[in-house]
Design an enzyme around this catalytic site. Structure first.
Site, PDB file in Angstrom:
ATOM      1  CG  ASP A  82      15.950  13.335  -0.933  1.00 28.15           C
ATOM      2  OD1 ASP A  82      16.578  12.638  -1.749  1.00 28.15           O
ATOM      3  OD2 ASP A  82      15.554  14.490  -1.180  1.00 28.15           O
TER       4      ASP A  82
ATOM      5  CG  ASP B 112      20.464  17.065  -4.314  1.00 30.06           C
ATOM      6  OD1 ASP B 112      20.943  17.827  -5.160  1.00 30.06           O
ATOM      7  OD2 ASP B 112      21.072  16.052  -3.909  1.00 30.06           O
TER       8      ASP B 112
ATOM      9  CG  ASP C  96      12.878  17.645  -1.306  1.00 30.32           C
ATOM     10  OD1 ASP C  96      13.392  16.529  -1.541  1.00 30.32           O
ATOM     11  OD2 ASP C  96      13.033  18.631  -2.055  1.00 30.32           O
TER      12      ASP C  96
END
Length: 226
Positions: free
Chosen positions: A12, A14, A171
């Site tokens: 991922d 950001d 995240d």
């Protein structure tokens, strides 16, 4: 234990690979100032970054879900973000050395993000991560964005690898859900932008990393270098 090298490692963007919160913090506080609102704290904003622009605006302006003010604030925030893109954004500590190691092992890596291409492409160009990603998949490239696994399947196709021999690192619960639905091994990271009340243990990831430096040892336990 699988003794083959991983065919690919996907990240991922950001909150996993790069820390974009400082740029969003500057942008949201500029937007608040334009509307004569007091600034918010950096710690407060970090809880909302992974949930996107609407979530950050809603939290900063204390808006209800369908508040009409969104229609005014959202395009202005995106305009400000384009002007501030990559000013304070950096890879998380430990990411550059991890990418170096992937390069040394000749393990392809890529990015699968829900960040639109108009922001992702110039941001990646400015960061100039080395070795460069073999693929960058944005929601513009697929019909269904994460947690749907379509983007992960496309990334694997572009890297000429199989999902079941690949790893996805994220995240957010939707990252882990997407990875699991694609049949991948997953690593959930807690150093990014966890929302208040998020329980990383409930995401059902295969592994957890609380600092980017912990990712390489996980990969080394999964796959032999020989």
């Amino acid at each position: 234990m699988n003794t083959a090298l991983p065919e690919a490692v996907l990240f991922d963007l950001d909150g996993t690979l790069i820390d974009t919160a400082p740029d969003f913090y500057a942008v949201i506080n500029q937007l608040l100032a334009e509307h004569q609102r007091p600034p918010i704290s950096y710690a407060f904003l970090r809880h909302y970054v992974s949930n996107g622009a609407r979530a950050m605006i809603g939290a900063a302006f204390e808006l209800a879900e369908q508040d009409d003010l969104y229609d005014q604030l959202h395009p202005r925030m995106l305009e400000l973000y384009l002007q501030h893109l990559g000013v304070d954004t950096k890879p998380f500590p430990g990411i550059p050395s991890l990418l170096d190691w992937l390069g040394e092992q000749q393990i392809p890596w890529g990015i699968v993000t829900n960040k639109p291409e108009c922001y992702t492409t110039p941001l990646m160009r400015g960061l100039d991560l080395q070795p460069p990603p073999g693929t960058v998949i944005c929601p513009d490239h697929v019909r269904d964005k994460k947690p749907h696994p379509e983007a992960l399947f496309l990334a694997c196709k572009e890297l000429n690898c199989s999902p079941e021999r690949s790893i996805y690192i994220g995240d957010h619960a939707r990252d882990i859900e997407a990875g699991r639905r694609a049949g991948m091994q997953t690593i959930a990271v807690s150093y990014g932008y966890l929302s208040e009340g998020d329980d990383i243990n409930s995401w059902q990831s295969d592994f957890q990393a609380h600092h980017a430096n912990e990712i390489k040892p996980i990969l080394e336990t999964l796959y032999s270098n020989r």
